[in-house]
Design a protein around this motif. Structure first.
Motif, PDB file in Angstrom:
ATOM      1  N   THR A  75      -6.708  -3.318  -5.766  1.00 30.10           N
ATOM      2  CA  THR A  75      -6.909  -1.936  -6.255  1.00 30.10           C
ATOM      3  C   THR A  75      -6.974  -2.258  -7.781  1.00 30.10           C
ATOM      4  O   THR A  75      -6.938  -3.259  -8.178  1.00 30.10           O
ATOM      5  CB  THR A  75      -5.625  -1.077  -6.107  1.00 30.10           C
ATOM      6  OG1 THR A  75      -5.697   0.262  -6.478  1.00 30.10           O
ATOM      7  CG2 THR A  75      -4.316  -1.584  -6.931  1.00 30.10           C
ATOM      8  N   ARG A  76      -7.880  -0.976  -8.365  1.00 26.62           N
ATOM      9  CA  ARG A  76      -8.419  -1.326  -9.741  1.00 26.62           C
ATOM     10  C   ARG A  76      -7.705  -0.246 -10.261  1.00 26.62           C
ATOM     11  O   ARG A  76      -7.931   0.952 -10.033  1.00 26.62           O
ATOM     12  CB  ARG A  76      -9.869  -1.546  -9.802  1.00 26.62           C
ATOM     13  CG  ARG A  76     -10.321  -1.442 -11.051  1.00 26.62           C
ATOM     14  CD  ARG A  76     -12.137  -1.383 -11.046  1.00 26.62           C
ATOM     15  NE  ARG A  76     -12.586  -2.597 -10.388  1.00 26.62           N
ATOM     16  CZ  ARG A  76     -13.156  -3.642 -11.215  1.00 26.62           C
ATOM     17  NH1 ARG A  76     -13.367  -3.472 -12.679  1.00 26.62           N
ATOM     18  NH2 ARG A  76     -13.464  -4.468 -10.477  1.00 26.62           N
ATOM     19  N   LEU A  85       2.205   1.823  -3.511  1.00 23.73           N
ATOM     20  CA  LEU A  85       1.127   2.415  -4.334  1.00 23.73           C
ATOM     21  C   LEU A  85       0.688   3.984  -4.118  1.00 23.73           C
ATOM     22  O   LEU A  85       0.433   4.543  -4.841  1.00 23.73           O
ATOM     23  CB  LEU A  85      -0.216   1.509  -4.054  1.00 23.73           C
ATOM     24  CG  LEU A  85      -0.125   0.016  -4.580  1.00 23.73           C
ATOM     25  CD1 LEU A  85      -1.316  -0.711  -4.442  1.00 23.73           C
ATOM     26  CD2 LEU A  85       0.250   0.067  -5.901  1.00 23.73           C
ATOM     27  N   MET A 105       0.804  -1.182   0.038  1.00 27.61           N
ATOM     28  CA  MET A 105       0.190  -0.213   0.095  1.00 27.61           C
ATOM     29  C   MET A 105       0.787   1.365   0.029  1.00 27.61           C
ATOM     30  O   MET A 105       0.527   2.256  -0.689  1.00 27.61           O
ATOM     31  CB  MET A 105      -0.989   0.005   1.252  1.00 27.61           C
ATOM     32  CG  MET A 105      -1.971  -1.002   1.008  1.00 27.61           C
ATOM     33  SD  MET A 105      -3.151  -0.853   2.402  1.00 27.61           S
ATOM     34  CE  MET A 105      -2.139  -1.469   3.843  1.00 27.61           C
ATOM     35  N   LEU A 140      -1.973   6.071  -5.817  1.00 25.87           N
ATOM     36  CA  LEU A 140      -2.820   4.940  -6.057  1.00 25.87           C
ATOM     37  C   LEU A 140      -3.465   4.648  -4.610  1.00 25.87           C
ATOM     38  O   LEU A 140      -2.700   4.395  -3.852  1.00 25.87           O
ATOM     39  CB  LEU A 140      -2.555   3.744  -6.761  1.00 25.87           C
ATOM     40  CG  LEU A 140      -2.499   3.474  -8.190  1.00 25.87           C
ATOM     41  CD1 LEU A 140      -1.822   2.340  -8.688  1.00 25.87           C
ATOM     42  CD2 LEU A 140      -3.851   3.660  -8.848  1.00 25.87           C
ATOM     43  N   GLU A 141      -4.957   4.539  -4.489  1.00 23.63           N
ATOM     44  CA  GLU A 141      -5.438   4.125  -3.443  1.00 23.63           C
ATOM     45  C   GLU A 141      -5.769   2.631  -3.710  1.00 23.63           C
ATOM     46  O   GLU A 141      -6.005   2.124  -4.450  1.00 23.63           O
ATOM     47  CB  GLU A 141      -6.625   4.950  -3.190  1.00 23.63           C
ATOM     48  CG  GLU A 141      -6.543   6.420  -2.984  1.00 23.63           C
ATOM     49  CD  GLU A 141      -8.020   7.107  -2.499  1.00 23.63           C
ATOM     50  OE1 GLU A 141      -9.092   6.405  -2.264  1.00 23.63           O
ATOM     51  OE2 GLU A 141      -7.880   8.232  -2.221  1.00 23.63           O
ATOM     52  N   ALA A 142      -5.910   1.872  -2.513  1.00 24.68           N
ATOM     53  CA  ALA A 142      -6.157   0.641  -2.230  1.00 24.68           C
ATOM     54  C   ALA A 142      -7.031   0.270  -1.421  1.00 24.68           C
ATOM     55  O   ALA A 142      -7.206   1.000  -0.296  1.00 24.68           O
ATOM     56  CB  ALA A 142      -4.860  -0.197  -2.442  1.00 24.68           C
ATOM     57  N   THR A 143      -7.806  -0.984  -1.351  1.00 17.89           N
ATOM     58  CA  THR A 143      -8.672  -1.516  -0.674  1.00 17.89           C
ATOM     59  C   THR A 143      -7.820  -2.500   0.256  1.00 17.89           C
ATOM     60  O   THR A 143      -7.246  -3.450  -0.080  1.00 17.89           O
ATOM     61  CB  THR A 143      -9.890  -2.062  -1.030  1.00 17.89           C
ATOM     62  OG1 THR A 143     -10.621  -1.070  -1.665  1.00 17.89           O
ATOM     63  CG2 THR A 143     -10.684  -2.811  -0.068  1.00 17.89           C
ATOM     64  N   TYR A 144      -7.596  -2.409   1.691  1.00 15.94           N
ATOM     65  CA  TYR A 144      -7.171  -2.921   2.536  1.00 15.94           C
ATOM     66  C   TYR A 144      -8.198  -4.021   3.373  1.00 15.94           C
ATOM     67  O   TYR A 144      -9.184  -3.196   4.143  1.00 15.94           O
ATOM     68  CB  TYR A 144      -6.162  -2.475   3.575  1.00 15.94           C
ATOM     69  CG  TYR A 144      -5.389  -3.587   4.581  1.00 15.94           C
ATOM     70  CD1 TYR A 144      -4.612  -4.155   4.108  1.00 15.94           C
ATOM     71  CD2 TYR A 144      -5.967  -3.353   6.030  1.00 15.94           C
ATOM     72  CE1 TYR A 144      -4.083  -5.300   4.934  1.00 15.94           C
ATOM     73  CE2 TYR A 144      -5.374  -4.210   6.933  1.00 15.94           C
ATOM     74  CZ  TYR A 144      -4.302  -4.952   6.405  1.00 15.94           C
ATOM     75  OH  TYR A 144      -3.999  -6.139   7.253  1.00 15.94           O
TER      76      TYR A 144
END
Length: 434
Positions: A63-64, A42, A39, A47-51
């Protein structure tokens, strides 16, 4: 050299330095620290990510990145962050130091599979920094617990967070895309299109408990030991699935030798250590791995247990289980410790064509061939639970002398730096053209 080529080795080493050993009983350190590394890298490019944690410290990152054509199905690219344990005393280097020596990155997870985790990060970071968008949405997932069946990783995500994979119909992940050099003019790249099914079995015998000094014709230990010995000694017949048959044909053609489906031994002899991978896919396997009984030497126990690691060929599960049951005998019953499906898909479609083209663009001597994997990956979960068709594709151009099969769960696991650099070039090309 591209930014991804420049940084992929250090990203891999950084992930190796995070101990994510999976002991199979939820007692290890978990994947959270490695997920935090992902993360952070990223976030550096915005870039944001889902944890998502499935249990304390069992971390997953998804992440997409949006594509230019919303009408195209999305692609899932996934890797697992956990590794099998390593005993440092057995290793030439500290298995969690992430050392780069003699052109190799050493450490637990170097090929299984923090190499791909790093390649995913490096390519994604490069795409974002350069402002390039793929044709379709791509979902990147770094997941937990693959080494123990995926309960805290892929299985949890598919059950509890299927929305993260919305629109995905194909996937790529581990144990495929690596090279087998025939000569300087031809290298076969093995793309995994099939996986054997999993049947970890517990064999249980009940008998009459008693004093170890007395006669006993109903000894549970004797019964389960005989059953385990029969299963372990059974000679399974060769059954070539479509994937394995095609692979053997391709290898025969590459080496210019005849192929006899009834006697594939000469073909296996030409592929060196990879014969350990391929040989186990010519038939079912069932290997006894544990025996448990009793609590004192002079007490005959009332129950004895053996455990067997069984792997069955795609489409032949009923045949496998019927044979095992016939070997057990009337006093031994079978239970599943772990049970998972077999997979087999065809070697065709737009994704396969892009894999082939991407390999040949970076290695004109490349010829892609399908193969069956004797073990399993998270592709099983994403197919069974979400209908996502998966392939094993971690592109690595390997030295001819490298015993790649020995690297998986082995001592002194390592991957060549230049193989990773080759891999990010191929992966970047694939993701931008598919």
């Amino acid at each position: 050299m591209t930014p991804a080529e420049t940084e992929v080795a250090e990203l891999c080493a950084e992930l190796i330095r995070v101990d994510t050993s999976n002991y199979g009983d939820n007692s290890g350190p978990g994947e959270r620290a490695a997920a935090e590394v992902v993360m952070a890298r990223l976030a550096e490019v915005g870039l944001e990510a889902t944890y998502v944690e499935s249990a304390p410290s069992r971390g997953n990152v998804v992440t997409r990145i949006e594509g230019t054509d919303p009408g195209l199905p999305a692609l899932l690219v996934h890797g697992h962050l956990d590794v099998v344990p390593a005993n440092a005393a057995d290793w030439t280097v500290d298995p969690f130091a992430g050392e780069i020596l003699d052109g190799y990155i050493w450490g637990r997870g170097a090929v299984d599979m923090k190499d791909m985790d790093a390649m995913m990060l490096a390519v994604l970071r490069q795409m974002v920094r350069q402002g390039r968008k793929p044709r379709r949405d791509i979902v990147f997932a770094w997941v937990a617990d693959e080494e123990a069946g995926g309960k805290y990783g892929a299985k949890f995500l598919a059950a509890k967070h299927p929305e993260l994979f919305e629109g995905c119909d194909h996937a790529i992940s581990e144990v495929g895309g690596y090279s087998l050099e025939v000569d300087q003019s031809l290298r076969l790249y093995l793309i995994e299109t099939a996986q054997k099914g999993l049947a970890w079995m517990r064999l249980v015998a009940d008998g009459t408990a008693g004093h170890g000094s007395m006669l006993n014709d109903d000894n549970a230990v004797t019964e389960v030991a005989r059953a385990a010995a029969r299963v372990g000694a059974h000679k399974w017949p060769i059954r070539l699935t479509p994937t394995v048959h095609r692979f053997l044909e391709e290898v025969s053609d590459a080496f210019g030798i005849p192929f006899d489906p009834e006697n594939p031994g000469p073909v296996l002899d030409r592929i060196g250590p990879l014969a350990r991978f391929i040989g186990a896919t010519l038939h079912h396997t069932a290997n006894p791995t544990r025996l448990t009984a009793g609590y004192k030497t002079n007490v005959i126990p009332g129950q004895a247990v053996a455990e067997v690691d069984g792997r069955f060929l795609p489409g032949l599960e009923e045949d496998f289980l019927a044979t095992v049951d016939g070997l057990l005998g009337p006093k031994v019953r079978r239970e599943f410790v772990n049970h998972d499906i077999a997979l087999e898909t065809t070697f065709d479609g737009d994704l396969v064509e892009c894999m082939i083209a991407s390999l040949k663009a970076e290695d004109p001597a490349a010829r892609a061939v399908p193969y069956c994997m004797s073990a399993g990956t998270d592709n099983k979960t994403f197919f069974a639970d979400l209908g996502i068709r998966g392939f094993g594709f971690v592109p690595l151009r390997l030295p001819k002398e490298m015993d790649f099969a020995a690297m998986f769960h082995g001592v002194d696991e390592r991957v060549p730096v230049d193989a990773l650099q080759f891999g990010v070039r191929v992966l970047d090309r694939l993701l931008m053209t598919y």
